[in-house]
Scaffold this motif. Sequence first.
Motif, PDB file in Angstrom:
ATOM      1  N   MET A  86       4.040  67.713  36.430  1.00 46.00           N
ATOM      2  CA  MET A  86       2.824  68.142  37.088  1.00 46.00           C
ATOM      3  C   MET A  86       3.066  69.384  37.951  1.00 46.00           C
ATOM      4  SD  MET A  86      -0.258  67.427  37.220  1.00 46.00           S
ATOM      5  CE  MET A  86      -1.666  67.835  38.163  1.00 46.00           C
ATOM      6  N   ALA A  87       4.265  69.502  38.523  1.00 46.21           N
ATOM      7  CA  ALA A  87       4.576  70.659  39.364  1.00 46.21           C
ATOM      8  C   ALA A  87       4.530  71.955  38.561  1.00 46.21           C
ATOM      9  CB  ALA A  87       5.942  70.475  40.020  1.00 46.21           C
ATOM     10  N   TRP A  88       4.988  71.907  37.325  1.00 47.02           N
ATOM     11  CA  TRP A  88       4.978  73.111  36.500  1.00 47.02           C
ATOM     12  C   TRP A  88       3.555  73.522  36.154  1.00 47.02           C
ATOM     13  CZ3 TRP A  88       8.910  76.203  36.324  1.00 47.02           C
ATOM     14  CH2 TRP A  88      10.177  75.689  36.574  1.00 47.02           C
ATOM     15  N   VAL A  89       2.691  72.559  35.915  1.00 47.90           N
ATOM     16  CA  VAL A  89       1.280  72.865  35.654  1.00 47.90           C
ATOM     17  C   VAL A  89       0.655  73.493  36.897  1.00 47.90           C
ATOM     18  CG1 VAL A  89      -0.985  71.872  35.115  1.00 47.90           C
ATOM     19  CG2 VAL A  89       1.043  71.068  33.900  1.00 47.90           C
ATOM     20  N   SER A  90       0.936  72.923  38.063  1.00 54.21           N
ATOM     21  CA  SER A  90       0.425  73.487  39.321  1.00 54.21           C
ATOM     22  C   SER A  90       0.922  74.911  39.516  1.00 54.21           C
ATOM     23  CB  SER A  90       0.856  72.627  40.508  1.00 54.21           C
ATOM     24  OG  SER A  90       0.264  71.368  40.463  1.00 54.21           O
ATOM     25  N   LEU A  91       2.169  75.154  39.187  1.00 56.42           N
ATOM     26  CA  LEU A  91       2.734  76.493  39.343  1.00 56.42           C
ATOM     27  C   LEU A  91       2.068  77.485  38.390  1.00 56.42           C
ATOM     28  CD1 LEU A  91       4.775  78.183  40.859  1.00 56.42           C
ATOM     29  CD2 LEU A  91       6.482  77.516  39.159  1.00 56.42           C
ATOM     30  N   PHE A  92       1.823  77.061  37.176  1.00 54.18           N
ATOM     31  CA  PHE A  92       1.141  77.922  36.206  1.00 54.18           C
ATOM     32  C   PHE A  92      -0.282  78.236  36.675  1.00 54.18           C
ATOM     33  CE2 PHE A  92      -1.356  78.584  32.293  1.00 54.18           C
ATOM     34  CZ  PHE A  92      -0.704  79.708  31.820  1.00 54.18           C
ATOM     35  N   VAL A  93      -0.981  77.227  37.165  1.00 58.29           N
ATOM     36  CA  VAL A  93      -2.339  77.427  37.685  1.00 58.29           C
ATOM     37  C   VAL A  93      -2.302  78.368  38.891  1.00 58.29           C
ATOM     38  CG1 VAL A  93      -4.331  76.267  38.752  1.00 58.29           C
ATOM     39  CG2 VAL A  93      -3.224  75.265  36.750  1.00 58.29           C
ATOM     40  N   ALA A  94      -1.300  78.213  39.752  1.00 63.21           N
ATOM     41  CA  ALA A  94      -1.145  79.117  40.894  1.00 63.21           C
ATOM     42  C   ALA A  94      -0.991  80.554  40.410  1.00 63.21           C
ATOM     43  CB  ALA A  94       0.065  78.712  41.733  1.00 63.21           C
ATOM     44  N   GLY A  95      -0.223  80.764  39.361  1.00 58.31           N
ATOM     45  CA  GLY A  95      -0.056  82.098  38.795  1.00 58.31           C
ATOM     46  C   GLY A  95      -1.348  82.660  38.233  1.00 58.31           C
ATOM     47  N   LEU A  96      -2.152  81.802  37.603  1.00 61.36           N
ATOM     48  CA  LEU A  96      -3.447  82.249  37.081  1.00 61.36           C
ATOM     49  C   LEU A  96      -4.379  82.656  38.217  1.00 61.36           C
ATOM     50  CD1 LEU A  96      -4.085  79.668  34.212  1.00 61.36           C
ATOM     51  CD2 LEU A  96      -3.245  82.021  34.018  1.00 61.36           C
ATOM     52  N   PHE A  97      -4.400  81.862  39.287  1.00 61.56           N
ATOM     53  CA  PHE A  97      -5.208  82.231  40.449  1.00 61.56           C
ATOM     54  C   PHE A  97      -4.712  83.540  41.062  1.00 61.56           C
ATOM     55  CE2 PHE A  97      -6.939  77.850  40.751  1.00 61.56           C
ATOM     56  CZ  PHE A  97      -8.264  78.161  41.039  1.00 61.56           C
ATOM     57  N   GLU A  98      -3.410  83.742  41.064  1.00 58.59           N
ATOM     58  CA  GLU A  98      -2.837  84.986  41.583  1.00 58.59           C
ATOM     59  C   GLU A  98      -3.322  86.176  40.763  1.00 58.59           C
ATOM     60  OE1 GLU A  98      -0.192  87.093  44.245  1.00 58.59           O
ATOM     61  OE2 GLU A  98      -1.126  85.129  44.294  1.00 58.59           O
ATOM     62  N   MET A  99      -3.321  86.035  39.444  1.00 54.94           N
ATOM     63  CA  MET A  99      -3.821  87.090  38.572  1.00 54.94           C
ATOM     64  C   MET A  99      -5.289  87.381  38.873  1.00 54.94           C
ATOM     65  SD  MET A  99      -2.025  85.804  35.031  1.00 54.94           S
ATOM     66  CE  MET A  99      -3.301  86.484  34.022  1.00 54.94           C
ATOM     67  N   PHE A 100      -6.070  86.337  39.047  1.00 54.21           N
ATOM     68  CA  PHE A 100      -7.490  86.493  39.358  1.00 54.21           C
ATOM     69  C   PHE A 100      -7.663  87.233  40.684  1.00 54.21           C
ATOM     70  CE2 PHE A 100     -11.422  84.869  41.321  1.00 54.21           C
ATOM     71  CZ  PHE A 100     -12.339  85.272  40.369  1.00 54.21           C
ATOM     72  N   GLY A 101      -6.860  86.851  41.681  1.00 56.72           N
ATOM     73  CA  GLY A 101      -6.940  87.513  42.980  1.00 56.72           C
ATOM     74  C   GLY A 101      -6.631  88.994  42.889  1.00 56.72           C
ATOM     75  N   VAL A 102      -5.640  89.353  42.098  1.00 56.24           N
ATOM     76  CA  VAL A 102      -5.279  90.759  41.927  1.00 56.24           C
ATOM     77  C   VAL A 102      -6.428  91.534  41.280  1.00 56.24           C
ATOM     78  CG1 VAL A 102      -3.729  92.323  40.678  1.00 56.24           C
ATOM     79  CG2 VAL A 102      -2.799  90.347  41.887  1.00 56.24           C
ATOM     80  N   VAL A 103      -7.053  90.951  40.278  1.00 56.14           N
ATOM     81  CA  VAL A 103      -8.199  91.604  39.636  1.00 56.14           C
ATOM     82  C   VAL A 103      -9.348  91.758  40.641  1.00 56.14           C
ATOM     83  CG1 VAL A 103      -9.967  91.341  37.847  1.00 56.14           C
ATOM     84  CG2 VAL A 103      -7.581  90.896  37.299  1.00 56.14           C
ATOM     85  N   MET A 104      -9.514  90.773  41.505  1.00 52.72           N
ATOM     86  CA  MET A 104     -10.580  90.849  42.502  1.00 52.72           C
ATOM     87  C   MET A 104     -10.314  91.931  43.553  1.00 52.72           C
ATOM     88  SD  MET A 104     -13.054  88.972  41.633  1.00 52.72           S
ATOM     89  CE  MET A 104     -12.637  89.370  39.948  1.00 52.72           C
ATOM     90  N   ILE A 105      -9.047  92.231  43.825  1.00 52.78           N
ATOM     91  CA  ILE A 105      -8.744  93.360  44.721  1.00 52.78           C
ATOM     92  C   ILE A 105      -9.305  94.642  44.107  1.00 52.78           C
ATOM     93  CG2 ILE A 105      -6.914  94.837  45.645  1.00 52.78           C
ATOM     94  CD1 ILE A 105      -5.190  92.333  45.956  1.00 52.78           C
ATOM     95  N   ASN A 106      -9.051  94.833  42.826  1.00 55.59           N
ATOM     96  CA  ASN A 106      -9.557  96.023  42.142  1.00 55.59           C
ATOM     97  C   ASN A 106     -11.086  96.029  42.137  1.00 55.59           C
ATOM     98  OD1 ASN A 106      -9.475  98.424  40.799  1.00 55.59           O
ATOM     99  ND2 ASN A 106      -8.685  97.600  38.898  1.00 55.59           N
ATOM    100  N   LYS A 107     -11.694  94.879  41.884  1.00 54.13           N
ATOM    101  CA  LYS A 107     -13.159  94.776  41.895  1.00 54.13           C
ATOM    102  C   LYS A 107     -13.711  95.107  43.275  1.00 54.13           C
ATOM    103  CE  LYS A 107     -16.951  91.648  40.713  1.00 54.13           C
ATOM    104  NZ  LYS A 107     -17.769  92.723  40.183  1.00 54.13           N
ATOM    105  N   LEU A 108     -13.046  94.646  44.322  1.00 54.47           N
ATOM    106  CA  LEU A 108     -13.494  94.917  45.685  1.00 54.47           C
ATOM    107  C   LEU A 108     -13.435  96.415  45.987  1.00 54.47           C
ATOM    108  CD1 LEU A 108     -14.443  93.784  48.406  1.00 54.47           C
ATOM    109  CD2 LEU A 108     -12.042  93.543  49.047  1.00 54.47           C
TER     110      LEU A 108
END
Length: 104
Positions: free
Chosen positions: A1-23
């Motif tokens: 389960m920890a690896w799934v959480s880590l992968f999801v954390a990475g996906l959220f990180e990618m989303f956050g980076v894209v949102m910086i550009n959008k902002l």
Amino acid sequence: MAWVSLFVAGLFEMFGVVMINKLHRDKNWQAKVLLLLGFGGSFLFLALAMKTLPMGTAYAIWTGIGASGGAILGMLLYGEPKDWKRLAFITIIIGSVIGLKLIS
């Protein structure tokens, strides 16, 4: 389960980076809220993963997913350069993330 959480954390990180550009482009409150949700989700899932995984491994994989994913999304969504050197180094980052998973 920890690896799934880590992968999801990475996906959220990618989303956050894209949102910086959008902002930077839109400068509206929706982009600010999405940016906060993206990085908030990223830190939440990273914290969940770090209950089980060693800090160094979790952080390295999290940053690798975020950095390589952000670069790939920049190429796909914002027309950033797609030269072979960038792709080669992104491949090295992804390979390193996979290698850390395999030895952990």
